[in-house]
Design an enzyme around this catalytic site. Structure first.
Site: not given
Ligand code: 5GP
Ligand code: MG
Ligand code: MG
Length: 178
Positions: A151, A102, A130, A42
């Site tokens: 975060f 991330d 990030k 979302k």
């Molecule tokens: P990845 O697969 O790149 O590790 O993570 C992506 C998902 O993790 C993002 O779409 C998000 O939903 C969540 N996410 C990663 N870092 C953050 C953050 O700092 N804050 C929030 N609210 N969600 C994050």
């Protein structure tokens, strides 16, 4: 500023300006083409709604829900598709629209998945990036801003389903989630 935030990192004005620039860049790159924009539910919804109105070539929408997070603040490493798109993307130019990259695990999985469905091209667009969290070779093709390894909430991003409607981007106080 919302009382649960430690700091605002990007204001509404900064976000608006950057989203407009991204829209202009995408408009130039896709001149003469049609885009299928796939928003990842979302978190990307707020960014998606703003971005597509800054893109001046034809855009079809679809949405997908994927999850690599529970209610914790660190990625679990596994990606689940909770809702799939219903558009046939064969020979289409797809842009996946995400809130934040991330580890990159979610987008790596989705990009490969869309390539298997024979999209003409698949590009990645994320409001936030990030770099310190990265565990894959995934790079965003269109990225709004880099953020520190903290975060982040607001502008669509949640913690335990809260804070998505904050119209700016901030760092959540550690005491809220630890
Ligand atoms: P990845 O697969 O790149 O590790 O993570 C992506 C998902 O993790 C993002 O779409 C998000 O939903 C969540 N996410 C990663 N870092 C953050 C953050 O700092 N804050 C929030 N609210 N969600 C994050
Ligand atoms: Mg997400
Ligand atoms: Mg989340």
């Amino acid at each position: 500023m919302h009382k649960d935030l430690e700091k605002v990192v990007f204001t509404e004005e900064q976000i608006k300006k950057r989203v407009k620039e991204l829209g202009e860049e995408i408009t130039r790159d896709y001149d003469g083409k049609e885009i299928v924009a796939v928003g990842i539910l979302k978190g990307a919804i707020v960014f998606f709604a703003d971005l597509i109105r800054e893109i001046k070539v034809p855009v079809k929408f679809d949405f997908m829900a994927a999850s690599s997070y529970g209610s914790s603040t660190k990625t679990s490493g596994t990606v689940r598709i909770l809702k799939d798109i219903d558009t046939d993307i064969e020979n289409k130019h797809v842009i996946i629209i995400e809130d934040i990259i991330d580890s990159g695990l979610t987008l790596k999985y989705l990009k490969e998945n869309f390539e298997h469905r024979k999209a003409a091209s698949v590009k990645l667009c994320a409001m936030l990036n990030k770099p310190e969290g990265r565990r894959t070779d995934i790079k965003g093709d269109y990225v709004g801003f880099d953020v520190p390894d903290e975060f982040i909430v607001g502008y669509g991003l949640d913690y335990a389903s809260v804070y998505r409607n904050i119209p700016y981007i901030g760092i959540l106080k550690k005491e809220i989630y630890s």
